[in-house]
Design a protein around this motif. Structure first.
Motif, PDB file in Angstrom:
ATOM      1  N   VAL B  59       0.824  -1.212   0.000  1.00 45.04           N
ATOM      2  CA  VAL B  59       0.000   0.000   0.000  1.00 45.04           C
ATOM      3  C   VAL B  59       0.856   1.259   0.000  1.00 45.04           C
ATOM      4  O   VAL B  59       1.981   1.264   0.489  1.00 45.04           O
ATOM      5  CB  VAL B  59      -0.974   0.069   1.211  1.00 45.04           C
ATOM      6  CG1 VAL B  59      -2.052  -0.976   1.083  1.00 45.04           C
ATOM      7  CG2 VAL B  59      -0.216  -0.044   2.510  1.00 45.04           C
ATOM      8  N   GLY B  60       0.293   2.327  -0.540  1.00 49.12           N
ATOM      9  CA  GLY B  60       0.981   3.601  -0.580  1.00 49.12           C
ATOM     10  C   GLY B  60       0.229   4.520  -1.508  1.00 49.12           C
ATOM     11  O   GLY B  60      -0.795   4.132  -2.069  1.00 49.12           O
ATOM     12  N   VAL B  61       0.735   5.725  -1.667  1.00 56.68           N
ATOM     13  CA  VAL B  61       0.131   6.617  -2.643  1.00 56.68           C
ATOM     14  C   VAL B  61       1.078   6.732  -3.834  1.00 56.68           C
ATOM     15  O   VAL B  61       2.296   6.566  -3.677  1.00 56.68           O
ATOM     16  CB  VAL B  61      -0.198   8.006  -2.048  1.00 56.68           C
ATOM     17  CG1 VAL B  61      -1.223   7.880  -0.947  1.00 56.68           C
ATOM     18  CG2 VAL B  61       1.052   8.693  -1.536  1.00 56.68           C
ATOM     19  N   GLY B  65       7.257   6.156  -1.931  1.00 55.61           N
ATOM     20  CA  GLY B  65       7.661   4.852  -1.405  1.00 55.61           C
ATOM     21  C   GLY B  65       7.595   4.833   0.099  1.00 55.61           C
ATOM     22  O   GLY B  65       7.982   3.869   0.738  1.00 55.61           O
ATOM     23  N   GLY B  66       7.124   5.917   0.690  1.00 51.02           N
ATOM     24  CA  GLY B  66       7.050   5.980   2.145  1.00 51.02           C
ATOM     25  C   GLY B  66       5.851   6.795   2.581  1.00 51.02           C
ATOM     26  O   GLY B  66       5.079   7.293   1.760  1.00 51.02           O
ATOM     27  N   GLY B  67       5.716   6.911   3.894  1.00 55.46           N
ATOM     28  CA  GLY B  67       4.640   7.739   4.435  1.00 55.46           C
ATOM     29  C   GLY B  67       3.387   6.966   4.785  1.00 55.46           C
ATOM     30  O   GLY B  67       2.566   7.431   5.565  1.00 55.46           O
ATOM     31  N   VAL B  68       3.231   5.780   4.193  1.00 58.99           N
ATOM     32  CA  VAL B  68       2.087   4.931   4.525  1.00 58.99           C
ATOM     33  C   VAL B  68       2.636   3.584   4.977  1.00 58.99           C
ATOM     34  O   VAL B  68       3.460   2.985   4.282  1.00 58.99           O
ATOM     35  CB  VAL B  68       1.163   4.725   3.305  1.00 58.99           C
ATOM     36  CG1 VAL B  68       0.027   3.770   3.661  1.00 58.99           C
ATOM     37  CG2 VAL B  68       0.604   6.053   2.814  1.00 58.99           C
ATOM     38  N   ILE B  69       2.210   3.131   6.122  1.00 58.11           N
ATOM     39  CA  ILE B  69       2.645   1.829   6.605  1.00 58.11           C
ATOM     40  C   ILE B  69       1.433   0.901   6.563  1.00 58.11           C
ATOM     41  O   ILE B  69       0.461   1.111   7.287  1.00 58.11           O
ATOM     42  CB  ILE B  69       3.220   1.909   8.035  1.00 58.11           C
ATOM     43  CG1 ILE B  69       4.478   2.776   8.028  1.00 58.11           C
ATOM     44  CG2 ILE B  69       3.600   0.531   8.564  1.00 58.11           C
ATOM     45  CD1 ILE B  69       4.292   4.136   8.549  1.00 58.11           C
ATOM     46  N   GLY B  70       1.512  -0.069   5.678  1.00 59.75           N
ATOM     47  CA  GLY B  70       0.391  -1.000   5.523  1.00 59.75           C
ATOM     48  C   GLY B  70       0.210  -1.821   6.784  1.00 59.75           C
ATOM     49  O   GLY B  70       1.170  -2.372   7.314  1.00 59.75           O
ATOM     50  N   ARG B  71      -1.024  -1.861   7.274  1.00 62.55           N
ATOM     51  CA  ARG B  71      -1.285  -2.656   8.471  1.00 62.55           C
ATOM     52  C   ARG B  71      -2.598  -3.405   8.265  1.00 62.55           C
ATOM     53  O   ARG B  71      -3.587  -2.833   7.802  1.00 62.55           O
ATOM     54  CB  ARG B  71      -1.365  -1.758   9.703  1.00 62.55           C
ATOM     55  CG  ARG B  71      -0.847  -2.403  10.960  1.00 62.55           C
ATOM     56  CD  ARG B  71      -0.704  -1.382  12.070  1.00 62.55           C
ATOM     57  NE  ARG B  71       0.363  -0.412  11.817  1.00 62.55           N
ATOM     58  CZ  ARG B  71       1.644  -0.620  12.044  1.00 62.55           C
ATOM     59  NH1 ARG B  71       2.057  -1.774  12.515  1.00 62.55           N
ATOM     60  NH2 ARG B  71       2.536   0.312  11.783  1.00 62.55           N
TER      61      ARG B  71
END
Lengths: 72, 394
Positions: B59-61, B65-71
């Motif tokens: 997952v991400g926007v 490549g960062g800023g969203v941590i898939g949980r």
């Protein structure tokens, strides 16, 4: 080398390693720059385009990798 | 109407005098399905003594490549509202200065798109939004970026730099921590949003050695403000401290780590040559003591939490460097360090671990810094400088 050609090389490299080895951005930069005889910045720039176009994506599996997005 | 769960174990964490995260989750759970299921899953974790979160993935926007941590919940049927419960990191403001208007706006957005739960701030320094679904990631990113916010760092990348409040509110600050933090953030946007490092890299900037932001323990690169001159002593103020009950010998002189101070009951003397700029005396006797002369920073490298090897504290690399815009000397030094790390680092190896593995000599040679006494970590410890065959032949 034209940017389009670099993009194709990057994509082909990622495609070839699918299911075998996850590639980091730095792996791609090192491999493609060595193979094509261009600077790492040029590879980085082409990779940026591929990511922005959604043709490649970043994934995280204990580290950040570059992969082909899964088909819907 | 959100589901309700019995939470006898979590309720225990609401007892006692301290603020409770359980109370806050319950407040959110009263009006938000995600927060409600999060509470239910957490109770189950406590009851069965195991975690039910998986993290990572794809997952991400787009473009980031960062800023969203898939949980993800490993119990999606039982807790459907937290089947996806992704974390979003928003790049925080230098020194964490927000207006209440902005905070309200953020909370409204988060109530609309996520669980309503936040973490102000995470240990990285980001403003953390806890729990949203995959389909809400792009819309929420669009909402935040249209208001001038950006995502923070995650993964094998430069993490969101953070700093102490510095000169904005603190007279001890030897450097403009806020400007350094902002400048580094702007300079290395690509390094933050397009992960290309072997592993994470963190900058933390502290205005002085009091190190309110704990940069020495939490940053791969700690930038700590210091000075080159003497400590000016106002003897009248020293007398006032004594008169007001301060035991100057016990609290100041005997606590000086380099033993560079003396006090005869009338006059406080400092042997500045032996001073190691720890800030203890200045912090205790603010009105009487003041750092003078040239200001700059000490650059340290290598602290981290336990992982491959145990936790480490940062290590002095550059005892003194001027920190003035545009900070080119500092940036060039960091680029050399990253080059060394890129060249030799293994996957998931922090730069400090690499230095320990390869040796400080090789690192210093690569980045072009001369060995200096201040780099020795402990007295009588191996100074990490070994002669090579080539050196001996010279």
């Amino acid at each position: 080398m034209e940017k389009e050609e670099v993009k194709q090389k990057i994509y082909a490299l990622v495609e070839k390693s699918m299911g075998k080895k996850k590639l980091k951005s730095s792996d791609i930069q090192k491999t493609v720059s060595a193979e094509a005889g261009i600077s790492r910045d040029e590879v980085k720039d082409a990779l940026k385009d591929l990511i922005d176009d959604g043709k490649l994506i970043y994934t995280y599996f204990g580290g950040s990798f570059v992969e082909i997005p899964p088909k819907e | 109407m959100p589901r309700k769960y019995e939470t006898p174990l979590l309720d225990e964490l609401e007892k006692g005098p301290f603020p409770s995260f359980v109370t806050e989750i319950k407040k959110a759970a009263a009006r938000n399905d995600m927060a409600a299921d999060e509470l239910g899953q957490l109770e189950k974790s406590y009851r069965e003594r195991r975690g039910y979160w998986k993290h990572g993935g794809i997952v991400g926007v787009r473009g980031y490549g960062g800023g969203v941590i898939g949980r993800y919940s490993s119990l999606p049927e039982e807790f459907p509202s937290v089947a996806n419960f992704h974390t979003i990191r928003i790049n925080s403001v230098s020194g964490f200065f927000y207006t209440s208007k902005i905070l309200k706006e953020m909370c409204d957005l988060w109530d609309k798109y996520g669980s309503g739960l936040t973490n102000m701030h995470g240990s990285t320094g980001d403003l953390i939004l806890l729990g949203t679904s995959t389909e809400n990631l792009e819309p929420i990113f669009a909402e935040f970026s249209s208001r001038g916010w950006d995502l923070g760092g995650s993964g094998s990348a430069l993490r969101t730099p953070s700093c102490c409040i510095g000169p904005a509110r603190c007279e001890w600050s030897n450097i403009d921590t806020l400007d350094i933090n902002y400048n580094l953030t702007q300079e290395w946007q690509d390094e933050m949003h397009r992960p290309a490092f072997p592993y994470k890299f963190k900058f933390k900037t502290a205005g002085c050695a009091v190190d309110c932001i704990a940069s020495i323990a939490r940053a791969d690169c700690s930038i700590i403000g210091t000075w080159k001159g003497t400590i000016a002593v106002n003897q009248d103020e020293v007398a006032t401290y004594a008169k007001n009950g301060m035991n100057i010998k016990e609290e100041i002189v005997d606590m000086c780590p380099s033993g560079c101070m003396s006090y005869d009951g009338k006059e406080l003397k400092i042997n500045d040559e032996d001073c190691i700029r720890c800030m203890h005396c200045i912090a205790k006797m603010t009105k009487a003591l003041k750092a003078t002369g040239e200001k700059g920073a000490t650059i340290l490298i290598g602290s981290k939490a336990p992982f491959v090897i145990g936790s480490t504290l940062s290590w002095v690399i550059i005892p003194f460097i001027k920190m003035e815009p545009p900070y080119d000397e500092f940036k060039d030094l960091i680029r050399k360090m990253w080059e060394f790390w890129d060249e030799h680092g293994k996957n998931r190896e922090r730069i400090g671990e690499l230095i320990i593995r390869k040796g400080m000599r090789e690192f210093l040679e690569f980045i072009g810094v001369e060995p200096q006494p201040q780099q020795i970590k402990e007295p009588r410890r191996d100074p990490f400088f070994f002669w090579t065959e080539a050196d001996l032949q010279k």
